[in-house]
Scaffold this motif. Sequence first.
Motif, short mmCIF file in Angstrom:
data_model
loop_
_atom_site.label_atom_id
_atom_site.label_comp_id
_atom_site.label_asym_id
_atom_site.label_seq_id
_atom_site.Cartn_x
_atom_site.Cartn_y
_atom_site.Cartn_z
N LEU A 266 0.84 -1.19 0.00
CA LEU A 266 0.00 0.00 0.00
C LEU A 266 0.87 1.24 0.00
CD1 LEU A 266 -2.68 -0.97 2.71
CD2 LEU A 266 -2.97 -0.99 0.23
N LYS A 267 0.34 2.30 -0.55
CA LYS A 267 1.02 3.59 -0.49
C LYS A 267 0.74 4.26 0.85
CE LYS A 267 0.77 4.28 -5.50
NZ LYS A 267 0.31 5.19 -6.59
N GLU A 268 1.43 5.36 1.08
CA GLU A 268 1.32 6.02 2.38
C GLU A 268 -0.09 6.54 2.62
OE1 GLU A 268 3.26 9.82 4.77
OE2 GLU A 268 4.38 8.85 3.16
N ASP A 269 -0.70 7.19 1.64
CA ASP A 269 -2.06 7.70 1.81
C ASP A 269 -3.06 6.57 1.99
OD1 ASP A 269 -1.08 10.23 1.55
OD2 ASP A 269 -1.52 10.39 -0.61
N GLU A 270 -2.87 5.46 1.28
CA GLU A 270 -3.77 4.33 1.42
C GLU A 270 -3.64 3.69 2.79
OE1 GLU A 270 -3.70 3.01 -3.31
OE2 GLU A 270 -2.50 1.93 -1.82
N LEU A 271 -2.41 3.55 3.27
CA LEU A 271 -2.20 2.97 4.60
C LEU A 271 -2.79 3.87 5.68
CD1 LEU A 271 -0.98 0.76 6.36
CD2 LEU A 271 1.18 2.05 6.35
N ARG A 272 -2.71 5.18 5.49
CA ARG A 272 -3.28 6.10 6.47
C ARG A 272 -4.79 5.90 6.59
NH1 ARG A 272 -2.16 10.48 4.15
NH2 ARG A 272 -0.18 11.00 5.18
N GLN A 273 -5.49 5.70 5.49
CA GLN A 273 -6.93 5.50 5.54
C GLN A 273 -7.28 4.16 6.17
OE1 GLN A 273 -9.12 6.66 1.91
NE2 GLN A 273 -7.16 7.40 1.07
N VAL A 274 -6.47 3.14 5.93
CA VAL A 274 -6.70 1.84 6.57
C VAL A 274 -6.52 1.96 8.09
CG1 VAL A 274 -5.88 -0.53 6.75
CG2 VAL A 274 -6.05 0.56 4.51
N ILE A 275 -5.48 2.67 8.52
CA ILE A 275 -5.24 2.83 9.95
C ILE A 275 -6.34 3.65 10.60
CG2 ILE A 275 -3.66 3.84 11.64
CD1 ILE A 275 -1.35 3.06 9.84
N GLU A 276 -6.85 4.66 9.89
CA GLU A 276 -7.95 5.45 10.44
C GLU A 276 -9.19 4.60 10.64
OE1 GLU A 276 -8.53 8.69 7.80
OE2 GLU A 276 -6.78 9.83 8.49
N LEU A 277 -9.45 3.65 9.74
CA LEU A 277 -10.59 2.76 9.92
C LEU A 277 -10.39 1.86 11.13
CD1 LEU A 277 -13.24 1.53 8.97
CD2 LEU A 277 -11.94 0.07 7.39
N VAL A 278 -9.18 1.36 11.33
CA VAL A 278 -8.90 0.52 12.50
C VAL A 278 -9.01 1.32 13.79
CG1 VAL A 278 -7.15 -0.91 13.62
CG2 VAL A 278 -7.49 -1.06 11.15
N GLN A 279 -8.53 2.56 13.77
CA GLN A 279 -8.58 3.39 14.97
C GLN A 279 -10.00 3.82 15.33
OE1 GLN A 279 -5.85 6.56 14.03
NE2 GLN A 279 -4.06 5.44 14.79
N SER A 280 -10.93 3.72 14.39
CA SER A 280 -12.33 4.05 14.71
C SER A 280 -13.02 2.95 15.49
CB SER A 280 -13.10 4.32 13.41
OG SER A 280 -13.18 3.15 12.61
N LEU A 281 -12.39 1.79 15.63
CA LEU A 281 -12.97 0.67 16.37
C LEU A 281 -12.72 0.85 17.87
CD1 LEU A 281 -11.79 -2.21 14.00
CD2 LEU A 281 -13.94 -0.92 13.90
N ASN A 282 -13.44 0.09 18.67
CA ASN A 282 -13.33 0.18 20.13
C ASN A 282 -12.56 -1.03 20.65
OD1 ASN A 282 -13.60 0.63 22.84
ND2 ASN A 282 -15.82 0.57 22.89
N PRO A 283 -11.35 -0.85 21.17
CA PRO A 283 -10.59 -2.00 21.68
C PRO A 283 -11.12 -2.55 22.99
CG PRO A 283 -9.39 0.03 22.09
CD PRO A 283 -10.60 0.40 21.28
N ARG A 284 -12.03 -1.83 23.65
CA ARG A 284 -12.63 -2.29 24.91
C ARG A 284 -14.15 -2.17 24.79
NH1 ARG A 284 -8.10 0.58 26.41
NH2 ARG A 284 -9.31 2.51 26.50
N PRO A 285 -14.78 -3.08 24.08
CA PRO A 285 -16.24 -2.95 23.84
C PRO A 285 -17.08 -3.04 25.11
CG PRO A 285 -15.46 -5.09 23.11
CD PRO A 285 -14.23 -4.30 23.45
N GLY A 286 -16.59 -3.76 26.12
CA GLY A 286 -17.38 -3.89 27.34
C GLY A 286 -17.53 -2.60 28.11
N SER A 287 -16.64 -1.64 27.88
CA SER A 287 -16.72 -0.37 28.60
C SER A 287 -17.90 0.47 28.16
CB SER A 287 -15.42 0.42 28.38
OG SER A 287 -15.22 0.69 27.00
N GLN A 288 -18.56 0.09 27.05
CA GLN A 288 -19.74 0.85 26.62
C GLN A 288 -20.92 0.64 27.56
OE1 GLN A 288 -20.72 0.21 22.46
NE2 GLN A 288 -18.59 -0.18 21.92
N ILE A 289 -20.95 -0.48 28.27
CA ILE A 289 -22.04 -0.77 29.21
C ILE A 289 -21.58 -0.32 30.59
CG2 ILE A 289 -23.61 -2.51 30.09
CD1 ILE A 289 -23.77 -2.03 27.08
N GLU A 290 -22.17 0.75 31.08
CA GLU A 290 -21.77 1.32 32.36
C GLU A 290 -22.67 0.74 33.45
OE1 GLU A 290 -19.58 3.13 35.04
OE2 GLU A 290 -19.17 3.33 32.91
N ALA A 291 -22.05 0.05 34.41
CA ALA A 291 -22.83 -0.59 35.47
C ALA A 291 -23.15 0.36 36.61
CB ALA A 291 -22.08 -1.81 36.01
#
Length: 501
Positions: A266-291
Amino acid sequence: MKPSLVLKMGQQLTMTPQLQQAIRLLQLSTLDLQQEIQEALDSNPMLEREEDGDDFSHADPMAEAADQNGEGPSASQTSSDNLYEEPTHNADNLEEGDWGERIPSELPVDTAWEDIYQTSASSLPSNDDDDWDFTTRTSSGVSLQSHLLWQLNLAPMSDTDRLIATTLIDCINDQGYLEESLEEVLESLDPELDVELDEIEVVLHRIQQFEPAGIGARNLSECLLLQLRQLPEQTAWLEQAKQLVSNYLDVLGNRDYSLLMRRMKLKEDELRQVIELVQSLNPRPGSQIEASEPEYVVPDVIVRKHNDRWLVELNQEAMPRLRVNAQYAGFVKRADSSADNTFMRNQLQEARWFIKSLLSRNETLMKVATQIVEHQRGFLDHGDEAMKPLVLHDIAEAVGMHESTISRVTTQKYMHTPRGIYELKYFFSSHVSTAEGGECSSTAIRAIIKKLVAAENPKKPLSDSKIAGLLEAQGIQVARRTIAKYRESLGIAPSSERKRL
């Protein structure tokens, strides 16, 4: 030597119960103080809450006399002051739902009170009222496990699979990850169920389809991949993002972008868009439910600017106003030594001391807050970079109190400013010497570091040594280790981890 009696005179400092009460009230937060006041109101009949509509210009003169002379009016005199004439109601003019309706001597047989007359339930708004939100008034915090079990009850599956699913849900932590391996889950089940490992994995895949997306994953790569699979297929760079989180997540963590571009072609601009998509995900999904229920901060002091002057005032809405009940105080007689009169006299004295302790707390809080605002005008006008060094000793000298008293006042007390709500201890910080012989606050240095990092080149982030050099150019001499400590306190990663494309 033989024992002998010796008479010695000396002075000893003792804390009276009133002083102990004043110190205890001084260190309470606003919420704890409100609870303490409510307990005092419930236990002491001499105390009452002062309402906004009360008119004190027509105070009971008998109560004032009792307060001065210790003698009150008789019960007949006091009760006569409270007599009033009940207004008459015409039954023909009563509207539907009026509480003034006539009550018959007997109710019809096989009827309930609610069938004839209004109850408290009838005062609830109707379902057609748009302002009535039942959920916001009755809902409470929901744990992640209860949220998943609720979805499990809606999913059709056999009893054995439901038992496996319940066991798996119990093994999911608050972050949303499965803590136990499938082999350990299999060992915890009853051998008579004759469950195989493949069945547990199939049930886990069912749970991983629940909300929030990414729940039940065994590692970060699987968590991100589960979230990517739930995105629409037409999402840009979706396949490349799946390839990245499946095979090259460790390379992404090392910020080795050149290696990523070579391996993924991938080129630099293409890799940047791929990383932005990954960074939009939540690495701790359980934290969305507040007890837990949210905890709100109630400011004790309000600071506002009026005519180029900073004004400090107490938050009256957070400070209940109390007074002595004049009617009960009028029953106290000075010469009477009966048990009832002694009890009322003690309660009256405790009420007066409690009110005095509250006034002393408010007065001390106002003195300390006023001095803090006087020292930190630059912060209120210009922000964190203008924060001046301030320690407890400076305020203690200004108000003429001990440092321990200042520490109690500033703990769990909050100030509402145009820049936000801050704890009083936030305005205290150590100092660092400058090249001109002056002093710079550590809070101001943290603000400068945060500003420098925000404006840095993402491809070449500033190292701690470079930040120290930039501060030295501004006349602030700070060691590299101190920069690292301030940077970590701000939650800023090292330069090697801040590198971006």
